[in-house]
Motif scaffolding. Structure first.
Motif, mmCIF file in Angstrom:
data_model
loop_
_atom_site.group_PDB
_atom_site.id
_atom_site.type_symbol
_atom_site.label_atom_id
_atom_site.label_comp_id
_atom_site.label_asym_id
_atom_site.label_seq_id
_atom_site.Cartn_x
_atom_site.Cartn_y
_atom_site.Cartn_z
ATOM 1 N N THR A 15 0.820 -1.199 0.000
ATOM 2 C CA THR A 15 0.000 0.000 0.000
ATOM 3 C C THR A 15 0.859 1.257 0.000
ATOM 4 N N GLU A 16 2.035 1.192 0.642
ATOM 5 C CA GLU A 16 2.922 2.353 0.743
ATOM 6 C C GLU A 16 4.278 2.007 0.128
ATOM 7 N N TYR A 86 5.179 -2.571 -5.878
ATOM 8 C CA TYR A 86 4.086 -1.961 -6.635
ATOM 9 C C TYR A 86 2.947 -1.583 -5.698
ATOM 10 N N PRO A 87 2.555 -0.288 -5.697
ATOM 11 C CA PRO A 87 1.486 0.150 -4.804
ATOM 12 C C PRO A 87 0.107 -0.168 -5.373
ATOM 13 N N MET A 88 -0.703 -0.800 -4.560
ATOM 14 C CA MET A 88 -2.080 -1.105 -4.937
ATOM 15 C C MET A 88 -2.994 -0.722 -3.777
ATOM 16 N N SER A 97 -4.929 -7.018 -6.400
ATOM 17 C CA SER A 97 -5.218 -6.265 -5.181
ATOM 18 C C SER A 97 -5.954 -7.122 -4.157
ATOM 19 N N GLU A 98 -6.480 -8.283 -4.601
ATOM 20 C CA GLU A 98 -7.107 -9.192 -3.649
ATOM 21 C C GLU A 98 -6.108 -9.690 -2.607
ATOM 22 N N TYR A 99 -4.828 -9.749 -2.998
ATOM 23 C CA TYR A 99 -3.802 -10.144 -2.038
ATOM 24 C C TYR A 99 -3.767 -9.178 -0.856
ATOM 25 N N LEU A 100 -3.808 -7.897 -1.145
ATOM 26 C CA LEU A 100 -3.731 -6.899 -0.076
ATOM 27 C C LEU A 100 -4.930 -7.007 0.855
ATOM 28 N N LYS A 101 -6.096 -7.188 0.286
ATOM 29 C CA LYS A 101 -7.296 -7.283 1.101
ATOM 30 C C LYS A 101 -7.269 -8.518 1.978
ATOM 31 N N LYS A 102 -6.766 -9.614 1.430
ATOM 32 C CA LYS A 102 -6.781 -10.882 2.138
ATOM 33 C C LYS A 102 -5.590 -11.058 3.064
ATOM 34 N N LYS A 103 -4.404 -10.620 2.615
ATOM 35 C CA LYS A 103 -3.175 -10.989 3.309
ATOM 36 C C LYS A 103 -2.298 -9.841 3.756
#
Length: 313
Positions: A15-16, A86-88, A97-103
């Motif tokens: 994210t950052e 890579y920022p998502m 981006s499902e990775y960020l939400k999940k993990k």
């Protein structure tokens, strides 16, 4: 499969972006070398096909190529390995981006260059892996993402051989005076069952280097696969107090560490401690450095001679 691949990069979704790049550079691990242009500089028409969510339908987007690039990623040069940061944003946008939400942030794909992207893509498709991203320029494929996440939760992307601009760019990055003389060896992929994961990757066509082994000291079972020029070490925790059990509990299956070969382990470990790194385990043969604060990834260093003597932790 993969005997003629070369490693392009490890892909970390965050994210950052700047926080991660600063974290690795402040520890003296990696040097921020800026973004990489995804598309070749070729005038014409480009097209992207991708899934916003892996449960939905794909969308396509056409655009003109040859103009200025819109840079989003940043790259950390860690030894001879490029870490794409890579920022998502979590949520709808692109499947990854499902990775960020999940993990949360972490390394979730590995990109390779192959001399025959159509051949290797077809091999994955025949083995039941979905094509979830396709980028073309003037009808030529320049990148594919294959969904190889079933066991180990790692996605593989394929690119054609690097263009001259990319070869020069990479050579320049490696020559930076602050880049360490570390040789990238592979990744540690934490899994619930390394024998099942081992069979899955073997069925995809990757060669098996070792049978399942056990380290009682670290509380893990391990087995090794050769994927292109690198090693996948599948790690199954067997003790609750294992650091790899922490990784599995926190994020589920996935890449937990990056492994490098160094010439002088004691000197490298001392330098990292002086920079403020937290050492999880340090022996005469290997060191585990806790760099999970940003990017959820451990750095693992092996003494050169020891690593080639045995892959066992």
């Amino acid at each position: 499969m993969s005997e003629d691949w070369t490693l392009n990069h490890l892909g970390m979704m965050v994210t950052e972006k700047n926080s991660v790049l600063n974290h690795f550079q402040s520890l003296g691990v990696g040097v921020s070398v800026g973004p990489q242009p995804l598309q070749p500089y070729e005038e014409g028409t480009g097209e992207l096909m991708y899934f916003q969510t892996l449960d939905g339908d794909p969308i396509t987007h056409q655009f003109k190529t040859g103009g200025p690039h819109n840079f989003r990623d940043g790259n950390s040069q860690i030894g001879n390995c490029q870490l794409e940061v890579y920022p998502m944003k979590p949520g709808p946008g692109m499947f990854i981006s499902e990775y960020l939400k999940k993990k949360g942030p972490g390394i979730n794909h590995i990109a390779f260059n192959t001399p025959d992207i159509d051949r290797d893509t077809e091999r994955f498709l025949k083995n039941g892996c979905d094509l979830v991203f396709n980028a073309t320029v003037n009808g030529k494929t320049i990148e594919n993402y294959l969904d190889t996440r079933k066991y180990g939760d790692v996605m593989i992307s394929l690119r054609p051989p690097a263009d001259e601009w990319e070869i020069v760019w990479r050579k320049n990055n490696k020559s930076h005076p602050l880049v360490k003389d570390w040789k990238f060896f592979g990744v540690g992929v934490v899994v619930k069952d390394c024998e099942i994961a081992r069979e899955y990757y073997s069925n995809l066509g990757f060669s098996i280097e070792k049978e399942v082994l056990e380290s009682k000291d670290l509380g893990v079972k391990v087995c090794h696969l050769k994927v292109g020029p690198m090693m996948f070490e599948l790690i199954e925790p067997t003790k609750d107090n294992s650091v790899y059990q922490e990784c599995l509990s926190a994020r589920g299956e996935g890449i937990a560490d990056m492994t490098f070969i160094v010439k002088d382990l004691q000197s490298e470990t001392k330098g990292l401690v002086e920079k403020g790194a937290d050492i999880l385990i340090s022996t005469q043969e290997y060191t585990l450095i806790d760099t999970r604060k940003e990017g959820n990834t451990i750095i693992r260093l092996f003494e050169n001679a020891y690593l080639y003597k045995s892959f066992v932790l």
